[in-house]
Write a protein that holds these residues in place. Structure first.
Motif, mmCIF file in Angstrom:
data_model
loop_
_atom_site.group_PDB
_atom_site.id
_atom_site.type_symbol
_atom_site.label_atom_id
_atom_site.label_comp_id
_atom_site.label_asym_id
_atom_site.label_seq_id
_atom_site.Cartn_x
_atom_site.Cartn_y
_atom_site.Cartn_z
ATOM 1 N N ASP A 1 -1.049 5.783 6.755
ATOM 2 C CA ASP A 1 -1.043 7.064 5.887
ATOM 3 C C ASP A 1 -0.248 8.110 5.866
ATOM 4 O O ASP A 1 -0.282 8.965 5.030
ATOM 5 N N HIS A 2 0.773 7.990 6.633
ATOM 6 C CA HIS A 2 1.977 9.001 6.458
ATOM 7 C C HIS A 2 2.714 8.502 5.343
ATOM 8 O O HIS A 2 3.442 9.366 4.946
ATOM 9 N N TYR A 3 2.614 7.451 4.876
ATOM 10 C CA TYR A 3 3.543 6.743 3.948
ATOM 11 C C TYR A 3 2.958 6.385 2.456
ATOM 12 O O TYR A 3 3.561 5.897 1.764
ATOM 13 N N THR A 4 1.628 6.598 2.556
ATOM 14 C CA THR A 4 0.731 6.267 1.279
ATOM 15 C C THR A 4 0.882 7.228 0.154
ATOM 16 O O THR A 4 1.319 8.293 0.646
ATOM 17 N N PHE A 5 0.402 7.101 -1.062
ATOM 18 C CA PHE A 5 0.271 8.173 -2.009
ATOM 19 C C PHE A 5 -0.062 9.345 -1.372
ATOM 20 O O PHE A 5 -1.008 9.498 -0.789
ATOM 21 N N ALA B 1 0.633 -1.153 0.212
ATOM 22 C CA ALA B 1 0.078 0.024 -0.084
ATOM 23 C C ALA B 1 0.832 1.154 -0.211
ATOM 24 O O ALA B 1 0.381 2.433 -0.481
ATOM 25 N N SER B 2 2.037 1.213 0.660
ATOM 26 C CA SER B 2 2.950 2.341 0.478
ATOM 27 C C SER B 2 4.254 2.153 -0.225
ATOM 28 O O SER B 2 4.603 2.921 -0.593
ATOM 29 N N GLY B 3 4.660 0.812 0.007
ATOM 30 C CA GLY B 3 6.059 0.632 -0.450
ATOM 31 C C GLY B 3 7.092 1.317 0.059
ATOM 32 O O GLY B 3 6.738 1.889 1.316
ATOM 33 N N ASN C 1 8.006 13.145 8.522
ATOM 34 C CA ASN C 1 8.308 12.094 7.958
ATOM 35 C C ASN C 1 9.448 11.322 8.364
ATOM 36 O O ASN C 1 9.639 9.858 8.289
ATOM 37 N N CYS C 2 10.385 11.733 9.088
ATOM 38 C CA CYS C 2 11.596 11.120 9.796
ATOM 39 C C CYS C 2 11.511 11.172 11.341
ATOM 40 O O CYS C 2 12.264 10.769 12.001
#
Length: 440
Positions: free
Chosen positions: A300-304, A240-242, A347-348
């Protein structure tokens, strides 16, 4: 001249102590995270501040132990008892003689670097047949003694079960599952991968050497290979995110903590070649599963388009406007968008913003928050940003961008980080259950 300097120092101390008193007064009586003891050292610490991981990084909230020698004698005496109910005895009963010796050494270090009463509280919680996670979270919020972190973090993330009778079997099974996944997904020729998988693996291979570049340990080829295996396996199993740039940073605290079970000294002196292939695989597995548990709560922080991060950046903007309207207005008048600096923070998880030797202490609080972490990040980052409220109001757009990209945290100690976390808790208590206060 000296008299004026003394008077100025007294005024500074008074303001500092009053600030701490205000924060502590507000926090008094809470159930989580418990008492925060913010103390100002009168003498410089007797140990180096460069990244080293044999002492607890949470001693500021635990206080210095003035009865170190006595406590060590007590711990040594207890460890020789036939029926050992201490943390080291209960959780490490099946360890080798070498690991047992290391536990005793680490125990002494923990007593020296933390308050003995606080260490005893951890021992009591962790020695139960079934760990009560709520009690563990309450203790961990204010920092975990370093030698306890591997087991505490596994428990807080739900990777290791609270029941000690099941723990070893579960960890063995999960480590085997990771090893099988590496063989199934990573140990393949490119001819058996799709184009997307090849591109993803290449991106991971490019990002791994960029991970924590100021710590030489992470530049070792074997370390980067471990990161590559963990990240690629995780990405394949989470389509879903990869893989998303930034996730590579999130593995590093886990890698350091779980390696500390096997490697002595400071992280700068470590080398992965000192470990057997089996131990390396176990460490990678623990990192993989803990990363999985961490990101399950913020997928959902790392999905599209990373909508979860965008939502939290908006909340951060609203919170800053409510807490410090002059700074908020100044940033808005100069056209500075919160996404321009706060996106990387989310993000980090601040790994690129503060020195690496403080990350583990910060992550104690992160993991203690559990499922509530994403919302609490808003308050941590508001507190972090407003540390420089006065400085920001003096800067124009370009200067603010440069300042926020290179924040002056290189000289930070636990004390500054504890203040950030205390303010965050205070504001969370004030605003989190009163959303109308944050309405535009």
């Amino acid at each position: 001249m000296e008299k004026r300097e003394d008077e100025q120092q007294k005024r500074d101390d008074s303001r500092f102590n009053q600030t701490l008193k205000n924060v502590q007064g507000f926090l008094k009586g809470r159930s989580i995270p418990g008492k925060v003891l913010l103390t100002r050292r009168s003498d410089p610490p007797p140990y180096p501040t460069s990244p080293t991981y044999q002492r607890s990084l949470s001693e500021n909230d635990a206080g210095r132990n003035e009865r170190f020698e006595e406590s060590v004698k007590v711990e040594d005496h207890n460890s020789s008892k036939k029926h050992d109910n201490t943390y080291a005895g209960k959780l490490r009963s099946n360890s080798s003689a070498e690991r047992s010796v290391k536990e005793v050494q680490n125990l002494k270090i923990g007593v020296r670097s933390g308050d003995s009463a606080r260490v005893m509280k951890f021992n009591k919680v962790l020695s139960e047949t079934t760990v009560i996670l709520e009690k563990l979270r309450e203790l961990a919020w204010n920092g975990v003694p370093h030698y306890m972190r591997p087991d505490v973090w596994r428990l807080l993330l739900g990777y290791a079960p609270p029941n000690s009778d099941r723990r070893e079997a579960v960890l063995r099974r999960k480590r085997l599952e990771y090893l099988e996944s590496v063989g199934q997904f990573y140990d393949l020729p490119d001819s058996e991968r799709s184009d997307d998988e090849i591109n993803m693996l290449r991106q991971i291979a490019v990002d791994c050497p960029r991970t924590v570049p100021d710590v030489s340990f992470f530049q070792q080829e074997q370390v980067q290979k471990s990161l590559e295996r963990i990240l690629y396996t995780w990405a394949i199993r989470h389509p879903a995110s990869g893989y998303v740039q930034g996730i590579n940073d999130l593995v590093t605290p886990f890698l350091v903590i779980f390696l500390s079970e096997y490697l002595d000294g400071g992280v700068e002196s470590w080398t992965m070649s000192d470990l057997s292939a089996e131990k390396v695989s176990d460490v990678e597995a623990d990192c993989y599963w803990c990363l999985t548990k961490l990101l399950d709560g913020m997928q959902d922080h790392y999905t599209f388009a990373q909508p979860g991060i965008q939502r939290l950046v908006f909340k951060l903007k609203e919170l800053v406007r409510r807490i410090d309207e002059p700074v908020s207005r100044h940033m808005e008048e100069h056209g500075l968008e919160f996404l321009q600096f706060a996106f990387r923070w989310y993000n980090c998880l601040l790994i690129r913003e503060i020195t690496f030797n403080l990350i583990n202490r910060l992550w104690d609080t992160y993991l203690a928050e559990g499922d509530a972490l994403p919302d609490f990040l808003v308050y941590i980052y508001a507190s972090f940003l407003l540390t420089w409220s006065d400085e920001l109001k003096k800067l124009d757009f370009q200067e603010m961008v440069m300042f926020l990209q290179h924040l002056p945290t290189h000289s930070w100690s636990d004390q500054e980080l504890e203040m950030v976390l205390s303010r965050a808790y205070m504001w969370h208590s004030m605003f989190n259950n009163s959303p109308n206060h944050l309405a535009s």
